[in-house]
Write a protein that holds these residues in place. Structure first.
Motif, PDB file in Angstrom:
ATOM      1  N   LYS A 260       1.698   6.253 -11.300  1.00 41.73           N
ATOM      2  CA  LYS A 260       1.831   4.725 -11.005  1.00 41.73           C
ATOM      3  C   LYS A 260       0.395   4.156 -11.920  1.00 41.73           C
ATOM      4  O   LYS A 260      -0.535   4.077 -11.477  1.00 41.73           O
ATOM      5  N   PRO A 261       0.804   4.034 -13.172  1.00 38.09           N
ATOM      6  CA  PRO A 261      -0.186   3.620 -14.098  1.00 38.09           C
ATOM      7  C   PRO A 261      -0.946   2.431 -13.613  1.00 38.09           C
ATOM      8  O   PRO A 261      -0.536   1.198 -12.997  1.00 38.09           O
ATOM      9  N   GLY A 262      -2.232   2.735 -13.738  1.00 41.43           N
ATOM     10  CA  GLY A 262      -3.181   1.310 -13.430  1.00 41.43           C
ATOM     11  C   GLY A 262      -3.738   0.991 -11.681  1.00 41.43           C
ATOM     12  O   GLY A 262      -4.345   0.346 -11.539  1.00 41.43           O
ATOM     13  N   VAL A 263      -2.975   1.721 -11.101  1.00 42.51           N
ATOM     14  CA  VAL A 263      -2.904   1.514  -9.725  1.00 42.51           C
ATOM     15  C   VAL A 263      -4.331   1.841  -9.010  1.00 42.51           C
ATOM     16  O   VAL A 263      -5.159   2.960  -9.403  1.00 42.51           O
ATOM     17  N   ALA A 264      -4.978   1.158  -7.925  1.00 39.63           N
ATOM     18  CA  ALA A 264      -6.585   1.637  -7.310  1.00 39.63           C
ATOM     19  C   ALA A 264      -6.055   2.632  -6.497  1.00 39.63           C
ATOM     20  O   ALA A 264      -5.008   2.916  -5.575  1.00 39.63           O
ATOM     21  N   VAL A 265      -6.914   3.763  -6.686  1.00 37.52           N
ATOM     22  CA  VAL A 265      -6.450   4.893  -5.919  1.00 37.52           C
ATOM     23  C   VAL A 265      -7.522   5.271  -4.869  1.00 37.52           C
ATOM     24  O   VAL A 265      -8.798   4.931  -5.262  1.00 37.52           O
ATOM     25  N   VAL A 266      -7.290   5.603  -3.622  1.00 38.95           N
ATOM     26  CA  VAL A 266      -8.223   5.610  -2.492  1.00 38.95           C
ATOM     27  C   VAL A 266      -8.136   7.085  -1.885  1.00 38.95           C
ATOM     28  O   VAL A 266      -6.991   7.631  -1.928  1.00 38.95           O
ATOM     29  N   THR A 267      -9.256   7.944  -2.022  1.00 40.20           N
ATOM     30  CA  THR A 267      -9.145   9.175  -1.188  1.00 40.20           C
ATOM     31  C   THR A 267      -9.991   9.061  -0.187  1.00 40.20           C
ATOM     32  O   THR A 267     -11.153   8.465  -0.087  1.00 40.20           O
ATOM     33  N   PRO A 268      -9.628   9.963   0.783  1.00 44.11           N
ATOM     34  CA  PRO A 268     -10.380  10.036   2.223  1.00 44.11           C
ATOM     35  C   PRO A 268     -12.030  10.492   2.054  1.00 44.11           C
ATOM     36  O   PRO A 268     -12.753   9.917   2.604  1.00 44.11           O
ATOM     37  N   ALA A 269     -12.111  11.448   1.262  1.00 43.67           N
ATOM     38  CA  ALA A 269     -13.382  11.676   1.023  1.00 43.67           C
ATOM     39  C   ALA A 269     -14.422  10.374   0.433  1.00 43.67           C
ATOM     40  O   ALA A 269     -15.454  10.280   0.897  1.00 43.67           O
ATOM     41  N   LEU A 270     -13.873   9.716  -0.624  1.00 47.64           N
ATOM     42  CA  LEU A 270     -14.680   8.769  -1.356  1.00 47.64           C
ATOM     43  C   LEU A 270     -14.526   7.629  -0.254  1.00 47.64           C
ATOM     44  O   LEU A 270     -15.685   6.802  -0.147  1.00 47.64           O
TER      45      LEU A 270
ATOM     46  N   SER B  13       7.234   8.222  -7.023  1.00 49.82           N
ATOM     47  CA  SER B  13       8.584   7.916  -5.970  1.00 49.82           C
ATOM     48  C   SER B  13       8.366   6.736  -5.031  1.00 49.82           C
ATOM     49  O   SER B  13       9.208   6.534  -4.414  1.00 49.82           O
ATOM     50  N   ILE B  14       7.144   6.136  -4.750  1.00 54.40           N
ATOM     51  CA  ILE B  14       7.033   5.236  -3.897  1.00 54.40           C
ATOM     52  C   ILE B  14       7.394   3.794  -4.621  1.00 54.40           C
ATOM     53  O   ILE B  14       6.655   3.514  -5.722  1.00 54.40           O
ATOM     54  N   LEU B  15       8.437   3.221  -4.007  1.00 55.06           N
ATOM     55  CA  LEU B  15       9.056   1.802  -4.811  1.00 55.06           C
ATOM     56  C   LEU B  15       9.003   1.913  -6.408  1.00 55.06           C
ATOM     57  O   LEU B  15       8.348   1.186  -7.133  1.00 55.06           O
ATOM     58  N   PRO B  16       9.950   2.812  -7.043  1.00 53.40           N
ATOM     59  CA  PRO B  16       9.734   2.904  -8.246  1.00 53.40           C
ATOM     60  C   PRO B  16      10.239   1.430  -8.780  1.00 53.40           C
ATOM     61  O   PRO B  16      10.797   0.869  -8.586  1.00 53.40           O
ATOM     62  N   GLY B  17       9.444   1.224  -9.797  1.00 55.83           N
ATOM     63  CA  GLY B  17       9.610   0.040 -10.752  1.00 55.83           C
ATOM     64  C   GLY B  17       8.774  -1.317 -10.205  1.00 55.83           C
ATOM     65  O   GLY B  17       8.749  -2.153 -10.659  1.00 55.83           O
ATOM     66  N   SER B  18       8.160  -0.999  -9.154  1.00 51.28           N
ATOM     67  CA  SER B  18       7.203  -1.861  -8.325  1.00 51.28           C
ATOM     68  C   SER B  18       5.985  -1.606  -8.422  1.00 51.28           C
ATOM     69  O   SER B  18       5.438  -0.519  -7.994  1.00 51.28           O
ATOM     70  N   ASP B  19       4.928  -2.744  -8.454  1.00 52.37           N
ATOM     71  CA  ASP B  19       3.448  -1.910  -8.436  1.00 52.37           C
ATOM     72  C   ASP B  19       2.929  -2.189  -7.220  1.00 52.37           C
ATOM     73  O   ASP B  19       3.468  -2.812  -6.255  1.00 52.37           O
ATOM     74  N   LEU B  20       1.838  -1.436  -6.931  1.00 54.13           N
ATOM     75  CA  LEU B  20       1.318  -1.123  -5.600  1.00 54.13           C
ATOM     76  C   LEU B  20      -0.250  -1.743  -5.609  1.00 54.13           C
ATOM     77  O   LEU B  20      -1.040  -1.776  -6.831  1.00 54.13           O
ATOM     78  N   ASP B  21      -0.724  -2.373  -4.529  1.00 58.07           N
ATOM     79  CA  ASP B  21      -2.195  -2.847  -4.575  1.00 58.07           C
ATOM     80  C   ASP B  21      -3.163  -1.574  -4.448  1.00 58.07           C
ATOM     81  O   ASP B  21      -4.343  -1.582  -4.802  1.00 58.07           O
ATOM     82  N   ALA B  22      -2.819  -0.493  -3.760  1.00 52.06           N
ATOM     83  CA  ALA B  22      -3.506   0.762  -3.646  1.00 52.06           C
ATOM     84  C   ALA B  22      -2.591   1.851  -3.211  1.00 52.06           C
ATOM     85  O   ALA B  22      -1.435   1.541  -2.805  1.00 52.06           O
ATOM     86  N   VAL B  23      -3.002   2.901  -3.696  1.00 53.40           N
ATOM     87  CA  VAL B  23      -2.389   4.304  -3.357  1.00 53.40           C
ATOM     88  C   VAL B  23      -3.467   5.359  -2.708  1.00 53.40           C
ATOM     89  O   VAL B  23      -4.576   5.373  -3.357  1.00 53.40           O
ATOM     90  N   CYS B  24      -3.160   5.774  -1.553  1.00 55.41           N
ATOM     91  CA  CYS B  24      -4.069   6.457  -0.780  1.00 55.41           C
ATOM     92  C   CYS B  24      -3.425   7.820  -0.750  1.00 55.41           C
ATOM     93  O   CYS B  24      -2.188   8.076  -0.228  1.00 55.41           O
ATOM     94  N   PHE B  25      -4.219   8.877  -1.346  1.00 51.88           N
ATOM     95  CA  PHE B  25      -3.874  10.282  -1.120  1.00 51.88           C
ATOM     96  C   PHE B  25      -4.314  10.767   0.021  1.00 51.88           C
ATOM     97  O   PHE B  25      -5.661  10.997   0.490  1.00 51.88           O
ATOM     98  N   SER B  26      -3.669  10.947   1.099  1.00 52.94           N
ATOM     99  CA  SER B  26      -4.290  11.226   2.486  1.00 52.94           C
ATOM    100  C   SER B  26      -4.389  12.716   2.761  1.00 52.94           C
ATOM    101  O   SER B  26      -3.779  13.182   3.718  1.00 52.94           O
ATOM    102  N   CYS B  27      -5.295  13.305   2.237  1.00 58.92           N
ATOM    103  CA  CYS B  27      -6.089  14.384   2.687  1.00 58.92           C
ATOM    104  C   CYS B  27      -7.391  14.573   2.227  1.00 58.92           C
ATOM    105  O   CYS B  27      -7.874  14.552   1.199  1.00 58.92           O
TER     106      CYS B  27
ATOM    107  N   VAL C 260       1.059  -1.375   0.018  1.00 59.86           N
ATOM    108  CA  VAL C 260      -0.094   0.214  -0.099  1.00 59.86           C
ATOM    109  C   VAL C 260       0.940   1.312   0.138  1.00 59.86           C
ATOM    110  O   VAL C 260       1.700   1.163   0.668  1.00 59.86           O
ATOM    111  N   GLY C 261       0.520   2.144  -0.912  1.00 56.31           N
ATOM    112  CA  GLY C 261       1.297   3.441  -0.865  1.00 56.31           C
ATOM    113  C   GLY C 261       0.410   4.449  -0.177  1.00 56.31           C
ATOM    114  O   GLY C 261      -0.740   4.466  -0.641  1.00 56.31           O
ATOM    115  N   LEU C 262       1.110   5.490   0.262  1.00 58.09           N
ATOM    116  CA  LEU C 262       0.635   6.667   0.875  1.00 58.09           C
ATOM    117  C   LEU C 262       1.424   7.691   0.593  1.00 58.09           C
ATOM    118  O   LEU C 262       2.476   7.889   0.446  1.00 58.09           O
TER     119      LEU C 262
END
Length: 258
Positions: A112-122, A78-92, A23-25
Protein backbone atom coordinates in the motif's frame (compact mmCIF):
# COMPACT_ATOMS: atom_id res chain seq x y z
CA UNK A 1 -41.87 -10.62 -19.52
CA UNK A 2 -41.46 -7.45 -17.46
CA UNK A 3 -39.78 -4.63 -19.33
CA UNK A 4 -36.33 -3.69 -17.98
CA UNK A 5 -34.81 -0.24 -18.20
CA UNK A 6 -31.09 0.37 -17.76
CA UNK A 7 -30.01 3.88 -16.86
CA UNK A 8 -26.64 5.41 -17.64
CA UNK A 9 -24.31 5.39 -14.60
CA UNK A 10 -23.63 9.06 -15.34
CA UNK A 11 -27.20 9.79 -14.25
CA UNK A 12 -26.52 8.53 -10.70
CA UNK A 13 -24.62 10.67 -8.18
CA UNK A 14 -21.72 9.04 -6.31
CA UNK A 15 -19.92 9.74 -3.05
CA UNK A 16 -16.16 10.11 -3.30
CA UNK A 17 -15.83 7.04 -1.05
CA UNK A 18 -18.37 4.50 0.24
CA UNK A 19 -17.31 5.60 3.73
CA UNK A 20 -15.40 8.77 4.53
CA UNK A 21 -12.35 7.24 6.26
CA UNK A 22 -10.73 3.82 5.97
CA UNK A 23 -8.46 2.00 8.41
CA UNK A 24 -6.73 -1.24 7.48
CA UNK A 25 -5.79 -3.91 9.99
CA UNK A 26 -3.18 -6.60 9.42
CA UNK A 27 -3.93 -9.27 11.99
CA UNK A 28 -2.21 -12.48 12.94
CA UNK A 29 -4.13 -15.48 11.64
CA UNK A 30 -4.61 -16.46 15.30
CA UNK A 31 -5.89 -13.06 16.58
CA UNK A 32 -9.18 -13.25 18.51
CA UNK A 33 -9.20 -9.73 19.97
CA UNK A 34 -8.19 -6.79 17.77
CA UNK A 35 -11.23 -6.74 15.48
CA UNK A 36 -13.58 -6.59 18.45
CA UNK A 37 -11.62 -3.75 20.08
CA UNK A 38 -11.64 -1.80 16.81
CA UNK A 39 -15.37 -2.39 16.40
CA UNK A 40 -15.87 -0.66 19.76
CA UNK A 41 -13.22 2.05 19.58
CA UNK A 42 -12.68 2.91 15.90
CA UNK A 43 -15.48 1.80 13.57
CA UNK A 44 -18.40 4.18 13.06
CA UNK A 45 -20.66 5.55 10.33
CA UNK A 46 -17.73 7.67 9.21
CA UNK A 47 -14.83 5.23 9.68
CA UNK A 48 -14.62 1.79 8.16
CA UNK A 49 -12.23 -0.88 9.46
CA UNK A 50 -11.02 -3.48 6.96
CA UNK A 51 -8.86 -6.44 7.98
CA UNK A 52 -6.57 -8.98 6.42
CA UNK A 53 -4.72 -11.76 8.17
CA UNK A 54 -1.11 -12.85 7.92
CA UNK A 55 -0.08 -16.46 8.42
CA UNK A 56 1.39 -17.02 11.87
CA UNK A 57 2.34 -20.10 13.86
CA UNK A 58 2.79 -20.36 17.61
CA UNK A 59 4.77 -20.49 19.88
CA UNK A 60 5.24 -16.75 20.29
CA UNK A 61 9.00 -16.51 19.99
CA UNK A 62 11.16 -13.83 18.36
CA UNK A 63 11.96 -16.25 15.52
CA UNK A 64 8.31 -16.95 14.69
CA UNK A 65 7.44 -13.26 14.95
CA UNK A 66 10.23 -12.29 12.59
CA UNK A 67 9.03 -14.86 10.06
CA UNK A 68 5.96 -12.71 9.34
CA UNK A 69 7.95 -9.88 7.75
CA UNK A 70 7.98 -11.26 4.18
CA UNK A 71 4.19 -11.72 4.29
CA UNK A 72 3.25 -8.17 5.26
CA UNK A 73 3.29 -6.63 1.77
CA UNK A 74 0.81 -9.18 0.42
CA UNK A 75 -1.41 -8.78 3.47
CA UNK A 76 -1.45 -5.00 3.03
CA UNK A 77 -2.16 -5.21 -0.71
CA UNK A 78 -5.16 -7.48 -0.08
CA UNK A 79 -6.99 -4.81 1.94
CA UNK A 80 -9.43 -3.10 -0.48
CA UNK A 81 -7.23 -3.50 -3.58
CA UNK A 82 -7.17 -0.34 -5.67
CA UNK A 83 -8.43 1.85 -2.82
CA UNK A 84 -6.32 4.06 -0.59
CA UNK A 85 -6.43 3.91 3.21
CA UNK A 86 -5.97 6.55 5.89
CA UNK A 87 -3.86 4.18 7.99
CA UNK A 88 -2.79 0.56 8.23
CA UNK A 89 -2.11 -0.97 11.63
CA UNK A 90 0.06 -4.08 11.93
CA UNK A 91 -1.57 -5.47 15.03
CA UNK A 92 1.21 -7.34 16.83
CA UNK A 93 3.16 -5.61 19.59
CA UNK A 94 5.99 -8.10 19.97
CA UNK A 95 6.47 -8.50 16.22
CA UNK A 96 6.60 -4.75 15.68
CA UNK A 97 9.46 -4.58 18.20
CA UNK A 98 11.28 -7.62 16.80
CA UNK A 99 10.91 -6.65 13.12
CA UNK A 100 11.30 -2.91 13.76
CA UNK A 101 9.08 0.02 12.82
CA UNK A 102 11.08 0.96 9.73
CA UNK A 103 11.03 -2.58 8.35
CA UNK A 104 7.31 -2.97 9.06
CA UNK A 105 6.57 0.34 7.34
CA UNK A 106 8.68 -0.58 4.32
CA UNK A 107 6.94 -3.94 3.96
CA UNK A 108 3.42 -2.55 4.30
CA UNK A 109 4.10 0.30 1.89
CA UNK A 110 5.30 -2.23 -0.67
CA UNK A 111 1.67 -3.37 -0.71
CA UNK A 112 0.00 0.00 0.00
CA UNK A 113 2.34 2.75 -1.21
CA UNK A 114 2.46 5.91 0.88
CA UNK A 115 0.02 4.76 3.56
CA UNK A 116 0.43 5.88 7.19
CA UNK A 117 1.62 2.83 9.13
CA UNK A 118 0.77 2.29 12.81
CA UNK A 119 2.50 -0.28 15.01
CA UNK A 120 1.53 -1.12 18.60
CA UNK A 121 5.02 -0.56 19.97
CA UNK A 122 5.37 2.92 18.49
CA UNK A 123 1.75 3.83 19.22
CA UNK A 124 2.28 2.84 22.87
CA UNK A 125 5.45 4.94 23.06
CA UNK A 126 3.61 7.90 21.53
CA UNK A 127 0.72 7.45 23.95
CA UNK A 128 2.98 7.26 27.01
CA UNK A 129 4.80 10.39 25.88
CA UNK A 130 1.50 12.21 25.37
CA UNK A 131 0.51 11.23 28.92
CA UNK A 132 3.76 12.69 30.26
CA UNK A 133 5.15 9.35 31.41
CA UNK A 134 8.90 8.72 31.41
CA UNK A 135 9.33 6.07 34.11
CA UNK A 136 7.03 3.20 33.24
CA UNK A 137 6.14 -0.34 34.24
CA UNK A 138 5.47 -3.04 31.65
CA UNK A 139 3.21 -6.07 31.79
CA UNK A 140 3.27 -8.68 29.02
CA UNK A 141 1.76 -12.15 28.69
CA UNK A 142 4.88 -13.41 26.87
CA UNK A 143 7.89 -15.50 27.68
CA UNK A 144 10.90 -13.56 28.96
CA UNK A 145 12.74 -14.04 25.63
CA UNK A 146 9.82 -12.41 23.78
CA UNK A 147 9.42 -9.63 26.34
CA UNK A 148 13.09 -8.59 26.17
CA UNK A 149 13.00 -7.03 22.64
CA UNK A 150 9.97 -4.94 23.65
CA UNK A 151 11.65 -3.78 26.86
CA UNK A 152 14.74 -2.87 24.82
CA UNK A 153 12.51 -1.00 22.37
CA UNK A 154 10.95 1.10 25.13
CA UNK A 155 14.34 1.89 26.63
CA UNK A 156 15.59 2.93 23.19
CA UNK A 157 12.63 5.34 23.03
CA UNK A 158 13.90 6.99 26.20
CA UNK A 159 11.69 5.38 28.84
CA UNK A 160 13.03 4.34 32.22
CA UNK A 161 11.67 0.91 33.12
CA UNK A 162 10.62 0.75 36.75
CA UNK A 163 9.60 -2.89 36.42
CA UNK A 164 8.85 -5.53 33.77
CA UNK A 165 6.49 -8.43 34.45
CA UNK A 166 5.87 -11.25 31.97
CA UNK A 167 3.30 -13.99 32.54
CA UNK A 168 5.11 -16.78 30.67
CA UNK A 169 2.61 -17.70 27.94
CA UNK A 170 3.80 -18.80 24.50
CA UNK A 171 0.51 -19.05 22.56
CA UNK A 172 -1.46 -15.93 21.64
CA UNK A 173 -4.71 -17.91 21.47
CA UNK A 174 -4.29 -18.73 25.15
CA UNK A 175 -3.28 -15.14 25.94
CA UNK A 176 -6.67 -14.05 24.56
CA UNK A 177 -8.37 -16.28 27.13
CA UNK A 178 -6.86 -14.57 30.18
CA UNK A 179 -9.84 -13.31 32.15
CA UNK A 180 -10.51 -9.64 32.70
CA UNK A 181 -10.26 -10.11 36.46
CA UNK A 182 -6.89 -11.81 36.09
CA UNK A 183 -5.66 -8.97 33.87
CA UNK A 184 -6.67 -6.40 36.47
CA UNK A 185 -4.96 -8.32 39.28
CA UNK A 186 -1.80 -8.80 37.22
CA UNK A 187 -1.72 -5.12 36.30
CA UNK A 188 -2.05 -4.00 39.91
CA UNK A 189 0.71 -6.40 40.97
CA UNK A 190 2.99 -5.20 38.14
CA UNK A 191 2.76 -1.51 39.07
CA UNK A 192 5.59 -0.18 41.28
CA UNK A 193 4.94 2.86 43.44
CA UNK A 194 7.48 5.00 41.55
CA UNK A 195 6.23 4.44 37.97
CA UNK A 196 4.38 7.18 36.07
CA UNK A 197 2.27 4.80 33.98
CA UNK A 198 1.71 1.16 33.07
CA UNK A 199 2.08 -0.28 29.57
CA UNK A 200 0.22 -3.57 29.00
CA UNK A 201 1.58 -5.10 25.82
CA UNK A 202 -0.06 -7.60 23.45
CA UNK A 203 -2.89 -7.15 20.98
CA UNK A 204 -4.26 -10.58 21.95
CA UNK A 205 -5.05 -9.45 25.50
CA UNK A 206 -8.53 -8.16 26.27
CA UNK A 207 -6.90 -5.38 28.27
CA UNK A 208 -8.58 -2.47 26.46
CA UNK A 209 -11.81 -3.55 28.13
CA UNK A 210 -10.46 -2.96 31.65
CA UNK A 211 -8.27 0.14 31.24
CA UNK A 212 -10.54 2.39 33.31
CA UNK A 213 -10.82 -0.24 36.06
CA UNK A 214 -7.04 -0.64 36.28
CA UNK A 215 -6.49 3.11 36.31
CA UNK A 216 -8.94 3.41 39.19
CA UNK A 217 -6.99 0.76 41.11
CA UNK A 218 -3.46 2.09 40.52
CA UNK A 219 -4.21 5.81 40.29
CA UNK A 220 -2.04 6.29 37.18
CA UNK A 221 -2.51 6.09 33.41
CA UNK A 222 -2.64 2.77 31.59
CA UNK A 223 -1.71 2.22 27.95
CA UNK A 224 -2.58 -1.01 26.16
CA UNK A 225 -1.60 -2.12 22.68
CA UNK A 226 -5.03 -2.00 21.04
CA UNK A 227 -6.11 1.12 22.90
CA UNK A 228 -2.96 2.95 21.73
CA UNK A 229 -3.22 1.92 18.07
CA UNK A 230 -6.93 2.74 18.02
CA UNK A 231 -6.16 6.21 19.40
CA UNK A 232 -3.52 6.77 16.74
CA UNK A 233 -5.64 5.43 13.87
CA UNK A 234 -8.50 7.71 14.91
CA UNK A 235 -6.10 10.64 14.82
CA UNK A 236 -5.02 9.67 11.30
CA UNK A 237 -8.68 9.83 10.33
CA UNK A 238 -9.20 13.27 11.89
CA UNK A 239 -11.89 11.79 14.10
CA UNK A 240 -13.55 13.22 17.18
CA UNK A 241 -14.72 10.54 19.63
CA UNK A 242 -15.46 10.00 23.29
CA UNK A 243 -14.52 6.71 24.93
CA UNK A 244 -14.19 7.30 28.68
CA UNK A 245 -14.08 3.55 29.23
CA UNK A 246 -10.78 3.52 27.30
CA UNK A 247 -8.99 5.46 30.02
CA UNK A 248 -7.06 8.69 30.37
CA UNK A 249 -5.44 8.38 26.93
CA UNK A 250 -8.76 9.03 25.24
CA UNK A 251 -9.21 12.23 27.23
CA UNK A 252 -6.28 13.72 25.30
CA UNK A 253 -6.75 15.51 21.96
CA UNK A 254 -6.51 13.01 19.14
CA UNK A 255 -4.32 15.35 17.08
CA UNK A 256 -1.59 14.65 19.63
CA UNK A 257 -1.31 11.12 18.25
CA UNK A 258 -0.84 12.20 14.66
Amino acid sequence: MTAMRELSPRAVSLDERPIARRVGLILLSTDHTTELDYARLVASDGIGVYASRVEYANPTTPENLLAMRPRLAEAAASILPGSDLDAVCFSCSSASAVIGDAAVTEAIRAGKPGVAVVTPALAAANALTALGARRIAMLTPYLAETTRPLADYMEAKGFDLAGVTCLGFDDDRVMARITRAALVDAAVAAMPADADALFISCTALRAALVVAEIEARIGRPVVTSNQATAWECLARCGASVSHPEAGRLFSLPLHTAA
